[in-house]
Enzyme design. Sequence first.
Site, PDB file in Angstrom:
ATOM      1  N   HIS A 232       0.875  -1.180   0.000  1.00  0.00           N
ATOM      2  CA  HIS A 232       0.000   0.000   0.000  1.00  0.00           C
ATOM      3  C   HIS A 232       0.911   1.229   0.000  1.00  0.00           C
ATOM      4  CE1 HIS A 232      -3.409   2.497   0.574  1.00  0.00           C
ATOM      5  NE2 HIS A 232      -3.797   2.155   1.790  1.00  0.00           N
ATOM      6  N   HIS A 280      -1.600  -2.091  -9.887  1.00  0.00           N
ATOM      7  CA  HIS A 280      -2.648  -1.529  -9.015  1.00  0.00           C
ATOM      8  C   HIS A 280      -3.820  -2.482  -8.987  1.00  0.00           C
ATOM      9  CE1 HIS A 280      -5.509   1.336  -7.306  1.00  0.00           C
ATOM     10  NE2 HIS A 280      -4.453   1.993  -6.901  1.00  0.00           N
ATOM     11  N   ASP A 331       2.758   5.985  -6.498  1.00  0.00           N
ATOM     12  CA  ASP A 331       3.965   5.947  -5.669  1.00  0.00           C
ATOM     13  C   ASP A 331       5.236   6.021  -6.502  1.00  0.00           C
ATOM     14  OD1 ASP A 331       2.730   5.724  -3.125  1.00  0.00           O
ATOM     15  OD2 ASP A 331       2.184   3.668  -3.637  1.00  0.00           O
TER      16      ASP A 331
HETATM   17  N1  COA Z   1       6.015  -6.223 -10.198  1.00  0.00           N
HETATM   18  C1  COA Z   1       6.051  -7.394 -10.867  1.00  0.00           C
HETATM   19  N2  COA Z   1       4.947  -8.111 -11.178  1.00  0.00           N
HETATM   20  C2  COA Z   1       3.765  -7.590 -10.804  1.00  0.00           C
HETATM   21  C3  COA Z   1       3.643  -6.378 -10.130  1.00  0.00           C
HETATM   22  C4  COA Z   1       4.828  -5.687  -9.826  1.00  0.00           C
HETATM   23  N3  COA Z   1       4.779  -4.529  -9.157  1.00  0.00           N
HETATM   24  N4  COA Z   1       2.353  -6.120  -9.879  1.00  0.00           N
HETATM   25  C5  COA Z   1       1.663  -7.132 -10.391  1.00  0.00           C
HETATM   26  N5  COA Z   1       2.514  -8.032 -10.943  1.00  0.00           N
HETATM   27  C6  COA Z   1       2.162  -9.273 -11.588  1.00  0.00           C
HETATM   28  C7  COA Z   1       1.962 -10.348 -10.534  1.00  0.00           C
HETATM   29  O1  COA Z   1       3.168 -11.021 -10.250  1.00  0.00           O
HETATM   30  C8  COA Z   1       0.929 -11.211 -11.185  1.00  0.00           C
HETATM   31  O2  COA Z   1       1.580 -12.000 -12.148  1.00  0.00           O
HETATM   32  P1  COA Z   1       1.195 -13.554 -12.325  1.00  0.00           P
HETATM   33  O3  COA Z   1      -0.253 -13.523 -12.760  1.00  0.00           O
HETATM   34  O4  COA Z   1       2.153 -14.029 -13.339  1.00  0.00           O
HETATM   35  O5  COA Z   1       1.362 -14.158 -10.964  1.00  0.00           O
HETATM   36  C9  COA Z   1       0.040 -10.237 -11.925  1.00  0.00           C
HETATM   37  O6  COA Z   1       0.889  -9.117 -12.203  1.00  0.00           O
HETATM   38  C10 COA Z   1      -1.172  -9.798 -11.127  1.00  0.00           C
HETATM   39  O7  COA Z   1      -0.725  -9.221  -9.907  1.00  0.00           O
HETATM   40  P2  COA Z   1      -1.476  -9.276  -8.527  1.00  0.00           P
HETATM   41  O8  COA Z   1      -0.505  -9.041  -7.406  1.00  0.00           O
HETATM   42  O9  COA Z   1      -2.285 -10.530  -8.438  1.00  0.00           O
HETATM   43  O10 COA Z   1      -2.453  -8.072  -8.649  1.00  0.00           O
HETATM   44  P3  COA Z   1      -3.259  -7.442  -7.477  1.00  0.00           P
HETATM   45  O11 COA Z   1      -4.359  -6.673  -8.080  1.00  0.00           O
HETATM   46  O12 COA Z   1      -3.609  -8.407  -6.416  1.00  0.00           O
HETATM   47  O13 COA Z   1      -2.157  -6.502  -6.797  1.00  0.00           O
HETATM   48  C11 COA Z   1      -0.761  -4.787  -6.223  1.00  0.00           C
HETATM   49  C12 COA Z   1      -2.039  -5.187  -6.977  1.00  0.00           C
HETATM   50  C13 COA Z   1      -0.722  -3.267  -6.111  1.00  0.00           C
HETATM   51  C14 COA Z   1      -0.761  -5.386  -4.811  1.00  0.00           C
HETATM   52  C15 COA Z   1       0.454  -5.314  -7.012  1.00  0.00           C
HETATM   53  O14 COA Z   1       0.447  -4.768  -8.306  1.00  0.00           O
HETATM   54  C16 COA Z   1       1.752  -5.011  -6.314  1.00  0.00           C
HETATM   55  O15 COA Z   1       2.154  -5.737  -5.402  1.00  0.00           O
HETATM   56  N6  COA Z   1       2.442  -3.883  -6.702  1.00  0.00           N
HETATM   57  C17 COA Z   1       3.642  -3.487  -6.029  1.00  0.00           C
HETATM   58  C18 COA Z   1       3.308  -2.716  -4.759  1.00  0.00           C
HETATM   59  C19 COA Z   1       2.829  -1.322  -5.018  1.00  0.00           C
HETATM   60  O16 COA Z   1       3.390  -0.590  -5.816  1.00  0.00           O
HETATM   61  N7  COA Z   1       1.781  -0.942  -4.273  1.00  0.00           N
HETATM   62  C20 COA Z   1       1.197   0.384  -4.363  1.00  0.00           C
HETATM   63  C21 COA Z   1      -0.194   0.288  -4.907  1.00  0.00           C
HETATM   64  S1  COA Z   1      -0.875   1.902  -5.175  1.00  0.00           S
END
Ligand code: COA
Length: 391
Positions: A232, A280, A331
């Site tokens: 987050h 996201h 971010d």
């Molecule tokens: N880096 C690398 N791969 C990423 C990624 C990232 N930042 N964000 C998503 N992915 C990939 C995942 O590994 C997943 O791949 P897969 O299907 O091969 O396993 C796919 O994209 C879907 O990601 P997922 O984590 O299931 O999506 P989500 O909707 O649950 O998660 C976040 C969203 C924000 C939690 C996720 O994108 C993330 O962890 N981002 C990094 C943290 C961040 O910047 N947070 C601030 C949010 S405003």
Amino acid sequence: MSPTAQDQGRPEIRKGLNGVVADVSAISKVNPETNSLLYRGYPVPQLAATQPFESVAHLLWTGELPDEQELAALQDRFRAHRALDPTVKAALDALPTTCHPMDSVRTAISTLGALDPDAEDSSPVTELAKAERLTAQLPAVIAYEQRRRRAGGPTEPIPAREDLDHSRNFLWMTFGQEPAPEVVDAFRISLILYAEHSFNASTFTARVITSTLSDLHSAVTGAIGALKGSLHGGANEAVMHTFDEIGIRPGESAAEAKERARVWMEEALAQKRKVMGFGHRVYKNGDSRVPTMKQAMDAMIAHTGREEILGLYDGLEQAMDEAKSIKPNLDYPAGPVYHLMGFDTELFTPLFIAARVTGWTAHVMEQRASNALIRPLSHYDGADERAVPGA
Ligand code: COA
């Protein structure tokens, strides 16, 4: 979403409440299809282009932008609460300078709640006054925490300036210097963009706490705990750790930095690393707030001449886009902007609090106005009933 749950005869379970609409809200509208974000109906890029942070806070809390008189009155009320409370200072001074500043700010808000004579009064007028106070008090807390860490222990806070608006005074209390207009503008824009974003994890936390009829300071304290996580708010800080890992070399050309960043990203993705600042839960084609923040970042780069930061930024973004089509979230540009302003990396997420406190408290008030205890169910899949040995 969890189709496997249904396969096993369970009720449908949406892990992470993914896709679940939990309530109605009139505060902000996130539209992933059009990559747009509205606060109370107003496009956020337009608010960022024209409004002081105080006006956006007023908008989130009351539903309307203030007129000139209302804005002046709100700014006066903010000014009245800018000084660092001595009990809060003592609470911060009791903490090691090695603790995470999110822990310090969480402690400060908890302390302010214990000191607030109206803590237990949640009538609408008092609740709004508390939201204003808290928003006005936070810069002193965060500025002092930055200074305390740099001093290696208790130090003297920089007194607030009556003649400055919220954003300028915040920077003044942190650095003790009149900030350049480019810096003030980028900072103000970041606060506006960070102010509100519907039912994100920390806002939902604040609403869950409010739904038990707990007080506003408790809701904000809990929300800070949720914001701290790197999935987050902690992501803005994590972005800078990525830049540090690649290596920030002031004076390096943008092209050289970009190439190093691209190589780093390719290796990181080959190792299946999650790269913070990308992706996201709601926006899958780009975060509506990024173009506005990126513009502010470009202005900061022009102001500071730090081309290598732009190179790192572009290199990671392009390599991620080519490899996985995952776009940056807010971010991603916000982290480098705060770095260029001179904040320590660990202070980035507290800066997010200083903005999001307005959205959180708007949601606290909205939740309270139409409350239902938030209490979902779980599907039990533990051990079958069995006898305690010897019973
Ligand atoms: N880096 C690398 N791969 C990423 C990624 C990232 N930042 N964000 C998503 N992915 C990939 C995942 O590994 C997943 O791949 P897969 O299907 O091969 O396993 C796919 O994209 C879907 O990601 P997922 O984590 O299931 O999506 P989500 O909707 O649950 O998660 C976040 C969203 C924000 C939690 C996720 O994108 C993330 O962890 N981002 C990094 C943290 C961040 O910047 N947070 C601030 C949010 S405003």
